[in-house]
Design a protein around this motif. Structure first.
Motif, short mmCIF file in Angstrom:
data_model
loop_
_atom_site.label_atom_id
_atom_site.label_comp_id
_atom_site.label_asym_id
_atom_site.label_seq_id
_atom_site.Cartn_x
_atom_site.Cartn_y
_atom_site.Cartn_z
N PHE A 153 -5.41 -1.51 -8.83
CA PHE A 153 -3.93 -2.00 -8.81
C PHE A 153 -3.00 -2.04 -10.01
O PHE A 153 -1.83 -2.13 -9.81
N ASP A 154 -3.68 -2.64 -11.18
CA ASP A 154 -3.15 -2.65 -12.40
C ASP A 154 -2.95 -1.37 -13.21
O ASP A 154 -2.30 -1.75 -14.37
N VAL A 156 -2.37 1.87 -11.91
CA VAL A 156 -1.94 3.09 -11.55
C VAL A 156 -0.73 3.64 -12.62
O VAL A 156 0.15 2.89 -12.80
N GLY A 198 0.54 0.36 -12.86
CA GLY A 198 0.03 -0.72 -11.84
C GLY A 198 1.23 -1.01 -10.68
O GLY A 198 2.49 -0.75 -10.98
N THR A 199 0.76 -1.32 -9.59
CA THR A 199 1.43 -1.51 -8.31
C THR A 199 0.90 -3.11 -8.10
O THR A 199 -0.21 -3.26 -7.55
N GLN A 201 -0.94 -6.21 -6.63
CA GLN A 201 -1.36 -6.60 -5.23
C GLN A 201 -0.59 -7.95 -4.68
O GLN A 201 -0.42 -8.70 -5.29
N SER A 206 2.50 -1.97 -2.18
CA SER A 206 1.50 -1.58 -3.03
C SER A 206 0.23 -0.89 -2.04
O SER A 206 -0.42 0.27 -2.56
N PRO A 207 -0.06 -1.42 -0.94
CA PRO A 207 -1.14 -0.39 -0.24
C PRO A 207 -0.87 0.72 0.25
O PRO A 207 -1.86 1.79 -0.01
N SER A 210 -0.84 2.85 -2.97
CA SER A 210 -2.15 3.11 -3.47
C SER A 210 -2.83 4.53 -2.83
O SER A 210 -3.72 5.10 -3.20
N ALA A 232 -9.09 1.64 0.72
CA ALA A 232 -8.28 1.44 -0.40
C ALA A 232 -8.81 1.76 -1.64
O ALA A 232 -9.15 3.25 -1.60
N ASP A 233 -9.53 1.23 -2.62
CA ASP A 233 -9.75 1.56 -4.09
C ASP A 233 -11.42 1.44 -3.70
O ASP A 233 -11.87 1.52 -4.85
#
Length: 433
Positions: A153-154, A156, A198-199, A201, A206-207, A210, A232-233
């Protein structure tokens, strides 16, 4: 099946996002979720009164492209296995707007997302992901490529994400607003730093963003004919041989780094056998006739016991009934999540341990000798034994396991206080399923 690029010509998407119906849905979602305040200190309960006086001006500002989102408030959440998870808490107003954007964007992407993707999607959940993984293992996929994306998330890539969005979103005002949210920055210690990637969290967008990025990987894996599960990831690929798993791990790592501009955490990634695999808090174990069943991961048991231990600290001056009410909330949520696992024996042991901790707390509450004598006698203990045990110098944990307390503060007594055991809750969920 190869992914066919499609473009959706919604030149007035921003107007749809800001429509009364869509904003009303977003408002109810944000208020019901509650959550902490952002950097401006505004709470979800204060949002309505703010919008009553400011919405007309705010809407015009957004439509004209003049609105500037505020930085998110950075919060560090300790991870159970060490380190911290970085969360970004937007202001409640920005949460509202992001939720409204997400609702419209979801309509563009949801129908084309992969069947192998289970995280943050309507009518999809963790249980489905774990059950699908179990079916792959039982079909022979016992060499599992377990991939951990490093600080996904940091990390992207903004340019790549905006490129993916522009393939379906024609309204440039929407793209501009999303770009502003990506670059809004974070505030930590009173200092705002700009986001270059990033997006965060913690934001409603964000979800979905991602999933949009990782759907590219999903389509690539599908085109290669792989069996995989992604939440998710967190994703894993199920192979029938060690050699094949190694080859797939190498090729997909290259794709992730070259195409998605993301990094693999080599320390947490690898090729696992089913009994080594941990997926969303679950693992696998051999059942009868050689089939693989779903079990609890060891970390999940440890985390549950840590929560129970925190609620049953004898130094905290709380009544037993009050402790039990707090325990029931933890138990209900935990069973709801882990009910698909084979864990009856674990739960029986945890129930016994929990009752022992509650006995220890109850003994501490009695404190004085005369109080202990009275309480023991009230519970049916003979006066001589009550006097003897009330004067004991044994430690709290030893007393909790003593015959005098296990017989007097027995299972029926705990039921009278409102305690429901994990094993009972588990059995009820199994009956319903």
């Amino acid at each position: 099946m190869h992914y066919v690029k499609r473009k959706f010509f919604f030149r007035k998407m921003l107007d749809k996002i800001l429509s009364k119906e869509n904003m009303s849905r977003a408002y109810h979602r944000v208020v019901s979720n509650g959550g902490a305040a952002g950097i401006d200190g505004m709470k979800a309960s204060e949002l309505q009164s703010y919008l009553n006086g400011a919405w007309v001006f705010l809407k015009a500002e957004i439509l004209e492209g003049k609105y500037e989102p505020k930085a998110v408030r950075r919060v560090e959440i300790p991870k159970p296995n060490g380190g911290v998870r970085l969360l970004g808490i937007p202001t409640v107003l920005d949460r509202l707007l992001q939720q409204a954007i997400a609702q419209e964007l979801e309509g563009l992407w949801e129908g084309t997302f992969s069947e192998h993707s289970y995280g943050f999607r309507p009518k999809r959940n963790t249980h489905q992901a774990v059950s699908k993984a179990q079916s792959y293992v039982n079909a022979g996929g016992t060499y599992i490529v377990d991939i951990d994306l490093e600080k996904f998330f940091d990390r992207v890539n903004h340019d790549y994400l905006m490129h993916l969005l522009s393939e379906r979103v024609e309204d440039k005002r929407v793209l501009h607003l999303i770009g502003q949210y990506l670059r809004a920055g974070v505030m930590l210690g009173g200092v705002v730093s700009r986001n270059e990637e990033g997006t965060p969290q913690g934001s409603p967008l964000s979800p979905l963003l991602s999933n949009i990025v990782l759907d590219v990987m999903d389509k690539e894996l599908e085109s290669r004919g792989h069996k995989f599960v992604r939440y998710a990831d967190d994703f894993s690929i199920y192979c029938t041989s060690q050699r094949g798993a190694e080859r797939i791990k190498g090729s997909i790592t290259k794709f992730i780094e070259d195409v998605l501009h993301l990094r693999i955490n080599e320390g947490k990634s690898g090729i696992r056998r089913p009994n080594q695999m941990v997926l969303l808090g679950f693992g696998f174990h051999i059942k009868s006739k050689g089939t693989w069943g779903i079990r609890l991961a060891l970390k999940s048991i440890v985390r549950l016991k840590e929560k129970i231990q925190k609620l049953t600290q004898r130094r905290e001056p709380r009544g037993t009934w009050d402790r039990i009410q707090s325990l029931k909330q933890v138990q209900q949520g935990w069973i709801h999540y882990f009910k698909i696992a084979d864990c009856k024996n674990h739960l029986t042991a945890i129930d016994e341990w929990t009752r022992s901790r509650l006995r220890m707390c109850e003994w501490k509450l009695w404190k004085r000798v005369r109080t202990r004598i009275k309480r023991l006698k009230d519970l049916g203990v003979a006066p001589e034994q009550a006097y003897q045990w009330a004067n004991t110098r044994k430690g709290y944990w030893r007393i909790a396991h003593s015959p005098i307390l296990t017989r007097s503060l027995n299972n029926n007594w705990f039921k009278s206080q409102g305690l429901v055991s994990l094993s009972e809750l588990y059995a009820k969920h199994k009956e319903r399923s």
